[in-house]
Design an enzyme around this catalytic site. Sequence first.
Site, mmCIF file in Angstrom:
data_model
loop_
_atom_site.group_PDB
_atom_site.id
_atom_site.type_symbol
_atom_site.label_atom_id
_atom_site.label_comp_id
_atom_site.label_asym_id
_atom_site.label_seq_id
_atom_site.Cartn_x
_atom_site.Cartn_y
_atom_site.Cartn_z
ATOM 1 N N HIS A 266 0.941 -1.264 0.229
ATOM 2 C CA HIS A 266 -0.007 -0.058 -0.183
ATOM 3 C C HIS A 266 0.827 1.260 -0.090
ATOM 4 C CE1 HIS A 266 -3.548 -2.446 0.353
ATOM 5 N NE2 HIS A 266 -3.141 -2.982 1.499
ATOM 6 N N ASP A 317 -4.793 -7.613 -4.223
ATOM 7 C CA ASP A 317 -5.221 -7.702 -2.528
ATOM 8 C C ASP A 317 -6.297 -8.428 -2.255
ATOM 9 O OD1 ASP A 317 -5.104 -6.872 -0.015
ATOM 10 O OD2 ASP A 317 -5.169 -4.893 -0.446
HETATM 11 ZN ZN LIG Z 1 -3.355 -6.990 2.051
#
Ligand SMILES: [Zn+2]
Length: 443
Positions: A266, A317
Amino acid sequence: MTAYWCELAWLGGERAEPGVLVDVDGGRISAVTSGIPAPLSGARRLEGLTLPGLANAHSHAFQRALRGRTQHGSGSFWTWREQMYRVAGVLDPDSYLALARATYAEMALAGVTAVGEFHYLHHGPGGARYEDANEMGRALVAAAADAGVRITLLDCCYLHGGIGEPPGESQRRFSDGSAEAWAERVGMLGNGESVRIGAAVHSVRAVDPESAATVAAWALERGRPLHAHVSEQPAENGACLEAYGRTPTALLAEGGALSANFTAVHATHLDDRDVSLLGEAAACCCVCPTTERDLADGIGRMRPLVDVGASLSLGSDSHAVIDLFEEARAVELDERLASGERGHHGASPLLRAASESGHACLGWPDAGRIESGARADLVTVSLDGVRLAGTEPENALDATVFAASASDVRHVLVDGREIVVEGRHASIDVPRELDEAVRAVMA
Ligand SMILES: [Zn+2]
């Protein structure tokens, strides 16, 4: 030996090359020859644009079951997390295997040749140990083998429900109790021809600094990939600053986590010092834009990270969608929205994030490039479907990155094995298996 004649192939430059012959021998590329205008007799013909294998560097396979079920209404990352925990609570090794196998097969159809599975669903309900403490991890490894893709099992240390808090009821399945117990369990897993065992620190919320340092040392001593969720949410930064007086990135750096083998997943809410630390370490940042926008996480600014020496990789993800072209273009398009300017990341570097850099951050430095000696992964994108019809060789890279979808992938070779032919998986009825696997856990 098998020869593949590619109508167009991306060999790492700014443009696709016309007429490329790729010789494959024993799972490796043995020769690459450009400037072959017509297929040689005996060569398999790959029409369209052929890319190296794509790497999905951040996956939680079980979250595929949530697709379309968490989009309505309001809420945030934190309310979504409660829905996610409900699915995690019902999985057992058999249903996990079925769901992951179908999900990885969906990835194969999208051109993914290696997946990084960020795995924390280790134990039974309430934290009860399975007879084999790695039964859930082995289910993921078996799932990837069935789907025909390589896996890096990023075995995740997860100890706390929040900073200074014990794991909650739904988090007990994730915890080994201590970093030492985590290391002992992970030590029972081994690399294989299509398997790498890496390490992960779930986040600074779930792993205290001393335990994170233990995990980092384990990975460093063995030269294994180390991944961590970093600054996905402003609230994570706030809690970390309040508890430790440092950002998550600075805290991980102090614990010895940052290196060229480290991937910050991220990296959405970084300050300037965080950016410098990740750049100085030549770390990787794995961006997951389709999940980050789904969860209202915010927009990471990746250009400053690239400018100081960090590399980029991509992950689907939570699998709100599985489409690395969508992830790739979102890195550029989201940054345009956030900055009011265009042109931060071109098609070629975005494809590199999806292929070479993604494989490197998962411990596969010999994959993600079409060159002699590399693993024989080839992903062919059709240029004559509705989205890409009219594409010229000169703009094939831009057309693919900015307009293709996973559905345009027609042919996928992994380590010399054909796992997708004419848009179909070689051994798995993917829609049927997804349907059954998702219904089994969402019933
Ligand atoms: Zn994750």
